[in-house]
Design a protein around this motif. Sequence first.
Motif, short mmCIF file in Angstrom:
data_model
loop_
_atom_site.label_atom_id
_atom_site.label_comp_id
_atom_site.label_asym_id
_atom_site.label_seq_id
_atom_site.Cartn_x
_atom_site.Cartn_y
_atom_site.Cartn_z
N GLU A 70 1.02 -1.09 -0.03
CA GLU A 70 0.14 -0.03 -0.17
C GLU A 70 1.00 1.33 0.26
OE1 GLU A 70 -3.51 -0.65 -0.17
OE2 GLU A 70 -3.15 -1.96 -0.31
N GLU A 71 1.93 0.90 0.89
CA GLU A 71 3.18 2.32 0.04
C GLU A 71 3.24 2.72 -0.81
OE1 GLU A 71 7.01 3.11 2.68
OE2 GLU A 71 6.34 1.41 3.60
N LEU A 72 3.23 1.57 -1.47
CA LEU A 72 4.16 1.76 -2.86
C LEU A 72 3.29 2.50 -3.38
CD1 LEU A 72 6.63 0.94 -5.13
CD2 LEU A 72 5.16 -1.26 -5.51
N LEU A 73 2.15 2.46 -3.28
CA LEU A 73 0.97 3.08 -4.46
C LEU A 73 0.62 4.34 -4.19
CD1 LEU A 73 -1.69 -0.14 -4.12
CD2 LEU A 73 -0.01 0.83 -5.51
N ARG A 74 1.55 4.61 -3.33
CA ARG A 74 1.35 6.21 -3.13
C ARG A 74 2.47 7.41 -4.13
NH1 ARG A 74 2.86 5.96 3.04
NH2 ARG A 74 1.53 5.08 4.08
N ASP A 75 3.37 6.78 -4.70
CA ASP A 75 3.99 6.77 -5.11
C ASP A 75 4.03 6.30 -7.14
OD1 ASP A 75 5.50 9.14 -3.89
OD2 ASP A 75 6.25 7.34 -3.17
N VAL A 76 3.53 5.22 -6.81
CA VAL A 76 3.89 4.22 -8.14
C VAL A 76 2.07 4.01 -8.75
CG1 VAL A 76 4.14 1.98 -9.43
CG2 VAL A 76 6.58 3.24 -7.51
N LEU A 146 -5.90 8.84 -17.39
CA LEU A 146 -5.63 8.53 -15.84
C LEU A 146 -4.98 8.21 -15.16
CD1 LEU A 146 -8.90 5.73 -17.82
CD2 LEU A 146 -9.05 8.48 -17.36
N GLU A 147 -4.06 7.81 -15.12
CA GLU A 147 -2.82 7.53 -14.09
C GLU A 147 -2.20 8.33 -13.84
OE1 GLU A 147 -3.05 4.42 -13.12
OE2 GLU A 147 -5.06 4.02 -14.59
N LEU A 148 -2.22 9.31 -14.56
CA LEU A 148 -1.24 10.77 -14.24
C LEU A 148 -2.16 11.28 -12.85
CD1 LEU A 148 0.46 11.43 -17.47
CD2 LEU A 148 0.89 10.43 -14.98
N PRO A 152 1.89 10.88 -9.63
CA PRO A 152 2.73 9.49 -9.22
C PRO A 152 4.00 10.14 -9.88
CG PRO A 152 1.91 8.35 -11.20
CD PRO A 152 0.80 9.77 -11.34
N ARG A 153 4.69 9.54 -8.88
CA ARG A 153 6.42 9.63 -9.14
C ARG A 153 6.53 9.01 -9.97
NH1 ARG A 153 6.50 10.47 -3.67
NH2 ARG A 153 6.89 13.65 -2.81
N CYS A 154 5.97 7.62 -9.94
CA CYS A 154 6.93 6.34 -10.98
C CYS A 154 5.62 5.59 -11.85
CB CYS A 154 7.42 5.33 -10.41
SG CYS A 154 8.44 3.68 -11.26
N ARG A 183 8.52 16.75 -16.57
CA ARG A 183 7.92 16.23 -15.13
C ARG A 183 8.52 15.33 -14.16
NH1 ARG A 183 2.34 17.70 -16.08
NH2 ARG A 183 2.39 19.06 -18.07
N GLY A 184 9.69 14.74 -14.92
CA GLY A 184 10.24 14.44 -14.13
C GLY A 184 10.23 13.24 -13.28
N LYS A 185 8.86 12.43 -14.05
CA LYS A 185 8.74 10.99 -13.78
C LYS A 185 9.60 9.92 -13.86
CE LYS A 185 4.52 12.98 -12.84
NZ LYS A 185 4.07 13.27 -11.68
N THR A 186 9.55 8.63 -13.29
CA THR A 186 10.14 7.52 -13.95
C THR A 186 9.47 6.89 -14.03
OG1 THR A 186 11.54 7.66 -11.21
CG2 THR A 186 11.77 5.55 -12.92
N VAL A 187 9.66 5.96 -15.57
CA VAL A 187 8.36 5.39 -16.32
C VAL A 187 9.25 4.38 -17.01
CG1 VAL A 187 7.03 5.24 -18.62
CG2 VAL A 187 7.75 7.38 -17.00
#
Length: 561
Positions: A70-76, A146-148, A152-154, A183-187
């Motif tokens: 769940e912690e992962l879903l905050r950023d990914v 939709l995902e953006l 998210p960072r990743c 945007r500095g995202k990790t993809v």
Amino acid sequence: MLSCRNLTVRPKPNAPALVHGATAHFAAGGLHALIGPSGCGKTTLLKGILDILPSEGEVLLHGHPLASREELLRDVAFAPQFSIAHGKLTVAEAVGYALKLYQKTDEATLAARNDELLQLVGLQERGATLVEKLSGGQLRRLGLALELTTDPRCLLCDEVTSGLDPRSEDQIIAVLRALVEQRGKTVVCVIHNLAKLSQFDTVTVVFEGVVVWQGPLAAMLEHFGISDALELYDRLSEQTQEEWRDRWAAVVAAQGESHAGSVSPAPLPAGSRRVSARPSVGSQLVTLLARRWRLLVRDRGYLLLTMAITFGFPCLVVIFALGGLPQMKGLALETTGGFLEMLQAKASHRQAAAETATLVSGLIIFQVILLCLMGSNNGAREIAAERTLYEKERMSGLRPVAYAWSKLLYTALLGAAQGAWMTVFVKLLCEFPGGWGAQLAVLSVTGASMSVVCLGLSAMLSSPDKASLLSIYLVGFQLPLSGVVLALPAALVWAVRPFIATYWGWAGYLTAMTDSSFYDAVGTLDKGWLSPPLVAVGVLGAHLLTGAALVFWGCQRKCWP
């Protein structure tokens, strides 16, 4: 930014592993390609990292092991291969509802954010287009938008370029590159077209469930001894998975901590807006109900079907009652005492009363069965048909309790309204006696309870076809097991009766006629115990609560189709 160590992924607990001891690192601010032959485990690896599939091993974010996924879903965020959105919404509506579900802010900010996202993915001119009218490339862009919405960072992308023409594929990759550079995202992107690898910063190769390379394209060509990336899969087939794995392990050991797959913990970034600004249960519930109403009026096929059965089924009851209305009205004119004396005195009158009683009883059970069919139509596909969308929205921040309540309110109110309309229409035209309040309550709760029970089945199953079939079976067994038309063996009567909604709907409606000749006539045919309206409503209410419990349980558990 995102790493996994010795990650083993299985489709189900205790099933054979599809990914074996994978170790990989995806650096922050990069565009990373994930490649490998079909069926090698690329998508499985991403789903294992996100805990969509059961996995063992470590997942790290910014170099820190996660206490829970769940912690992962905050950023990914996870963008599946095909866009998951309601086809009857416009592009702007789909993104707008997603923003309202995930972001707690004012309407002006949401509108500006909506425009920004559509412009970012190149759909600003398609805002008013229905999702079902989009091309394949446009659907992939909508999926990214939709995902953006959660910022998210990743972003993990599963084959978002597959099946597209070269121009559309280049456009999607350009959007991904803009996310990284602007945007500095990790993809991380699963990709099949090896000719496009030059547009990515790093390449991760998966072969037969094992990560056998990770690094820049030039180094990959040197490692595998090929001059063109298109030769990679032929080269992989020349050696076993174990040989490639051991060769890669030797490279990692030689490079040591400088290797991309090893990462030192970095300072954790500031708290995620995504969690702190998530809307409340009530706010999400209102958004979901507004979206469901828009879908109802927008989907003309479903709307016409619902209206047809809501207004057509009561007409069927009246049509079947027409031939017996004279006898029913004649019987209704008799007083209770006079009618009983007449039955005792004249066999012909007893026969007439028996025929009328059969008609009245049959019309009541017919109403109840039709309401059960309407309930099956209301609830059977409601959750199962959009299960993938729900699971995706839950990953993004949708609360299961809000989703469950939205479905419960929609189906229960629809079923209750259908039951009330059935009562009013048939009662007025057939002139059934009995208290309005009791009969309205019984048939309304009958419609609501069966709708919610079928909704519960929909929540427990991932296939809408299976949910529909099981609901039809459930309704089909209602009539014989009710004991109204066919007598049940005495040993089975109370073994099955508590679970049969048709009996309680029939008995509750009939006993509301206690002071009429109709009830006396039916009583001459059935000497058994008949449930009074209050008891019938209570039992049907228990059915409704059981269905609601299944809905909440089904929405809490993960069930990716």
